[in-house]
Motif scaffolding. Structure first.
Motif, PDB file in Angstrom:
ATOM      1  N   UNK A 179     -18.189  -4.011  25.045  1.00 22.17           N
ATOM      2  CA  UNK A 179     -18.414  -2.994  26.067  1.00 22.17           C
ATOM      3  C   UNK A 179     -19.610  -2.158  25.634  1.00 22.17           C
ATOM      4  N   UNK A 180     -20.553  -1.934  26.550  1.00 24.52           N
ATOM      5  CA  UNK A 180     -21.755  -1.170  26.247  1.00 24.52           C
ATOM      6  C   UNK A 180     -21.759   0.144  27.022  1.00 24.52           C
ATOM      7  N   UNK A 181     -22.111   1.218  26.342  1.00 26.16           N
ATOM      8  CA  UNK A 181     -22.218   2.536  26.963  1.00 26.16           C
ATOM      9  C   UNK A 181     -23.651   3.038  26.801  1.00 26.16           C
ATOM     10  N   UNK A 182     -24.308   3.348  27.915  1.00 28.16           N
ATOM     11  CA  UNK A 182     -25.695   3.804  27.876  1.00 28.16           C
ATOM     12  C   UNK A 182     -25.739   5.324  27.967  1.00 28.16           C
ATOM     13  N   UNK A 183     -25.616   6.003  26.815  1.00 17.68           N
ATOM     14  CA  UNK A 183     -25.744   7.452  26.848  1.00 17.68           C
ATOM     15  C   UNK A 183     -27.186   7.893  26.676  1.00 17.68           C
ATOM     16  N   UNK A 184     -28.114   6.951  26.484  1.00 13.43           N
ATOM     17  CA  UNK A 184     -29.536   7.300  26.446  1.00 13.43           C
ATOM     18  C   UNK A 184     -29.961   7.910  27.780  1.00 13.43           C
ATOM     19  N   UNK A 185     -29.362   7.445  28.871  1.00 17.97           N
ATOM     20  CA  UNK A 185     -29.689   7.967  30.196  1.00 17.97           C
ATOM     21  C   UNK A 185     -29.485   9.471  30.254  1.00 17.97           C
ATOM     22  N   UNK A 186     -28.376   9.949  29.717  1.00 21.58           N
ATOM     23  CA  UNK A 186     -28.056  11.369  29.802  1.00 21.58           C
ATOM     24  C   UNK A 186     -29.053  12.206  29.001  1.00 21.58           C
ATOM     25  N   UNK A 187     -29.427  11.711  27.825  1.00 23.28           N
ATOM     26  CA  UNK A 187     -30.392  12.440  26.993  1.00 23.28           C
ATOM     27  C   UNK A 187     -31.752  12.502  27.678  1.00 23.28           C
ATOM     28  N   UNK A 188     -32.224  11.383  28.181  1.00 19.48           N
ATOM     29  CA  UNK A 188     -33.548  11.330  28.793  1.00 19.48           C
ATOM     30  C   UNK A 188     -33.614  12.082  30.117  1.00 19.48           C
ATOM     31  N   UNK A 189     -32.455  12.360  30.716  1.00 22.85           N
ATOM     32  CA  UNK A 189     -32.413  13.136  31.956  1.00 22.85           C
ATOM     33  C   UNK A 189     -32.318  14.632  31.687  1.00 22.85           C
ATOM     34  N   UNK A 190     -32.094  15.023  30.426  1.00 27.95           N
ATOM     35  CA  UNK A 190     -32.088  16.437  30.081  1.00 27.95           C
ATOM     36  C   UNK A 190     -30.747  17.014  29.702  1.00 27.95           C
ATOM     37  N   UNK A 191     -29.711  16.177  29.559  1.00 28.60           N
ATOM     38  CA  UNK A 191     -28.405  16.675  29.129  1.00 28.60           C
ATOM     39  C   UNK A 191     -28.491  17.187  27.699  1.00 28.60           C
ATOM     40  N   UNK A 192     -27.778  18.276  27.409  1.00 32.10           N
ATOM     41  CA  UNK A 192     -27.752  18.732  26.028  1.00 32.10           C
ATOM     42  C   UNK A 192     -26.820  17.833  25.208  1.00 32.10           C
ATOM     43  N   UNK A 193     -26.772  18.059  23.913  1.00 28.76           N
ATOM     44  CA  UNK A 193     -26.062  17.133  23.026  1.00 28.76           C
ATOM     45  C   UNK A 193     -24.565  17.102  23.312  1.00 28.76           C
ATOM     46  N   UNK A 194     -23.972  18.254  23.573  1.00 27.46           N
ATOM     47  CA  UNK A 194     -22.542  18.284  23.891  1.00 27.46           C
ATOM     48  C   UNK A 194     -22.269  17.477  25.152  1.00 27.46           C
ATOM     49  N   UNK A 195     -23.106  17.634  26.162  1.00 24.96           N
ATOM     50  CA  UNK A 195     -22.943  16.866  27.397  1.00 24.96           C
ATOM     51  C   UNK A 195     -23.101  15.372  27.141  1.00 24.96           C
ATOM     52  N   UNK A 196     -24.088  15.003  26.337  1.00 27.16           N
ATOM     53  CA  UNK A 196     -24.280  13.576  26.033  1.00 27.16           C
ATOM     54  C   UNK A 196     -23.024  12.971  25.423  1.00 27.16           C
ATOM     55  N   UNK A 197     -22.451  13.674  24.472  1.00 26.37           N
ATOM     56  CA  UNK A 197     -21.240  13.178  23.814  1.00 26.37           C
ATOM     57  C   UNK A 197     -20.067  13.138  24.791  1.00 26.37           C
ATOM     58  N   UNK A 198     -19.897  14.207  25.555  1.00 26.03           N
ATOM     59  CA  UNK A 198     -18.765  14.282  26.477  1.00 26.03           C
ATOM     60  C   UNK A 198     -18.853  13.204  27.552  1.00 26.03           C
ATOM     61  N   UNK A 199     -20.026  13.034  28.142  1.00 28.74           N
ATOM     62  CA  UNK A 199     -20.155  12.063  29.228  1.00 28.74           C
ATOM     63  C   UNK A 199     -20.019  10.633  28.717  1.00 28.74           C
ATOM     64  N   UNK A 200     -20.527  10.372  27.518  1.00 31.38           N
ATOM     65  CA  UNK A 200     -20.413   9.007  26.983  1.00 31.38           C
ATOM     66  C   UNK A 200     -18.958   8.661  26.668  1.00 31.38           C
ATOM     67  N   UNK A 201     -18.201   9.620  26.130  1.00 30.97           N
ATOM     68  CA  UNK A 201     -16.797   9.354  25.803  1.00 30.97           C
ATOM     69  C   UNK A 201     -15.960   9.249  27.073  1.00 30.97           C
ATOM     70  N   UNK A 202     -16.210  10.104  28.050  1.00 28.31           N
ATOM     71  CA  UNK A 202     -15.497  10.016  29.327  1.00 28.31           C
ATOM     72  C   UNK A 202     -15.868   8.723  30.057  1.00 28.31           C
ATOM     73  N   UNK A 203     -17.123   8.348  29.960  1.00 25.64           N
ATOM     74  CA  UNK A 203     -17.636   7.073  30.486  1.00 25.64           C
ATOM     75  C   UNK A 203     -16.860   5.904  29.862  1.00 25.64           C
ATOM     76  N   UNK A 204     -16.733   5.934  28.541  1.00 22.10           N
ATOM     77  CA  UNK A 204     -15.998   4.886  27.832  1.00 22.10           C
ATOM     78  C   UNK A 204     -14.521   4.901  28.207  1.00 22.10           C
TER      79      UNK A 204
END
Length: 453
Positions: A179-204
């Protein structure tokens, strides 16, 4: 011997250190002078002490010294991609990532001639294809990944439809076991680090929840999760981000009786890269790769300094690969497995990032989960708020990009050097949801400068 050497030096606790610092400030306020407030809502202190921890921090169990120097290759045809991969390996690459955008690719031809034991290969599918699915073998020596929810977030649409994408995804994971999770999208769109982690884990969590009744217990124990991560320039925070990501994944995986290990494939962010004074991009990518190594990334694919305005070229790729070769073979980054273990600052950051991300995950799950929040536009709104805040900091020079919003060279001309469009491209087509768009901080300034050349 150490006890004999240090017996005359009494231990100093954190309260005593703070009192000493306060005295040296000669009346200046400790909090106003020395506390740094971040966009993640974390207050960074001037020092960290062991007595601030209730228990001895556990080791991270990562192997930073074993990171793979990786070449990322966009596949336009099998033969050229294979030749390019073999050439990259001959020039120092240790692993290959293929980005497949065509439904008619031959996976076996892509890896032809590559010693997969020595030089592992990961293939990211950016399409759903029955012919590729038929070619996947459960015992393939290369790994494969696809992120259907990531595609929805990026484009605003499923590849085909919700039902068809999930049918393909179930068959794909049953065969590829990845299973692949692309959290690079969130970082490159301007999400802060907490958001990147939260969205990637919720995504997973959406994937884990979907597969909870689909995969067998043996398949769950062997499932490999690959995180595609973009690493920013906030050096210590990015190290802490990768540590927090592993910790959060392990907690979630154990809750579902899934494999608690994961793989992190890291690359420098696009968000802070600039068109003008482009050689500074090499400095940025170097420190970003350093963060990736120290944070425990498994594979690191560097970004060429000219990637935002030049087509793929041998020189840019050679320089980017050589940056990693220097880090690994000349800068001693391959000598220590867990260099950040015991660093109270980084451990504290990792803990705070994890806790704040987990709070967001719990809130999202209580509100219907990641997909529900994505469809409602809540995630897009939160990322935009973070991106706008960072953009404001850039425009007021609180956030500095040398050569762009600080000390620009007025004689620097780029208009005739653009081989590709370096700016956000938005195709106003009908979408199911609002897409999450990647945008660099310097775009508006660069567009204005180009007009006056």
């Amino acid at each position: 011997m150490s006890k004999q050497l240090f017996k005359d030096f009494p231990e100093v606790n954190s309260k005593q250190w703070k009192q000493k610092i306060q005295a040296d400030l000669k009346g200046a306020d400790y909090n106003d002078t020395l506390i740094w407030h971040t966009n993640e809502g974390i207050d960074v202190k001037p020092f960290y002490h062991s007595d601030e921890f209730h228990a001895t921090p556990l080791p991270s169990h990562t192997t930073s010294s074993a990171f793979k120097i990786t070449q990322s290759i966009v596949v336009e045809d099998n033969t050229n991609a294979n030749v390019k991969a073999l050439d990259a390996i001959n020039r120092g690459a240790e692993a290959i990532i293929f980005e497949v955008n065509s439904k008619t690719m031959s996976l076996d031809n892509l890896v032809k001639g590559i010693d997969l034991e020595k030089n592992p290969v990961h293939i990211n599918l950016n399409v759903i294809s029955e012919s590729i699915l038929d070619e996947i073998k459960g015992n393939s020596k290369y790994s494969l990944g696809i992120d259907i929810i990531g595609n929805l977030a990026r484009t605003g649409n499923w590849y085909s439809s919700l039902k068809e994408d999930h049918r393909f995804f179930e068959a794909f994971v049953s065969k590829s076991n990845t299973v692949t999770i692309d959290l690079a999208l969130y970082q490159n769109a301007g999400a802060n680090i907490v958001q990147q982690l939260a969205y990637s884990i919720s995504h997973l969590n959406e994937y884990f929840n979907h597969f909870d009744g689909v995969l067998t217990s043996d398949q769950k124990k062997e499932l490999n999760v690959v995180f595609n991560v973009s690493v920013g320039t906030n050096y210590f925070f990015e190290i802490a981000k990768l540590r927090a990501l592993r910790s959060l994944h392990t907690s979630l995986a154990k809750a579902y009786s899934m494999n608690p290990s994961c793989s992190i494939h890291a690359t420098p962010t696009k968000r802070n890269k600039t068109l003008y004074d482009y050689n500074t991009n090499m400095l940025r990518t170097t420190t970003e790769c350093m963060s990736a190594v120290l944070g425990g990334a498994d594979w690191i694919a560097n970004q060429p300094y000219d990637a935002i305005y030049h087509k793929t070229n041998e020189f840019g790729e050679r320089i980017s690969r050589n940056q990693l070769l220097i880090l690994k073979n000349e800068s001693y980054f391959d000598k220590v497995d867990n260099p950040t273990d015991g660093a109270y600052y980084i451990i504290s950051l990792s803990t705070q990032l994890s806790e704040k991300a987990l709070d967001i995950v719990k809130s999202m799950e209580a509100s219907g989960g990641f997909l529900s929040q994505l469809k409602e536009g809540t995630i897009q709104k939160k990322i935009k708020e973070s991106a706008n805040k960072e953009q404001g900091q850039f425009e007021t020079s609180e956030l500095v990009l040398l050569g762009t919003n600080k000390y620009p060279n007025p004689d620097d001309k780029m208009k005739d050097n653009l081989e590709i469009d370096p700016f956000l491209k938005y195709n106003p087509i009908k979408t199911l949801i609002e897409p999450i768009l990647e945008k660099r901080l310097a775009e508006t300034i660069e567009q204005e400068r180009l007009k006056t050349e």
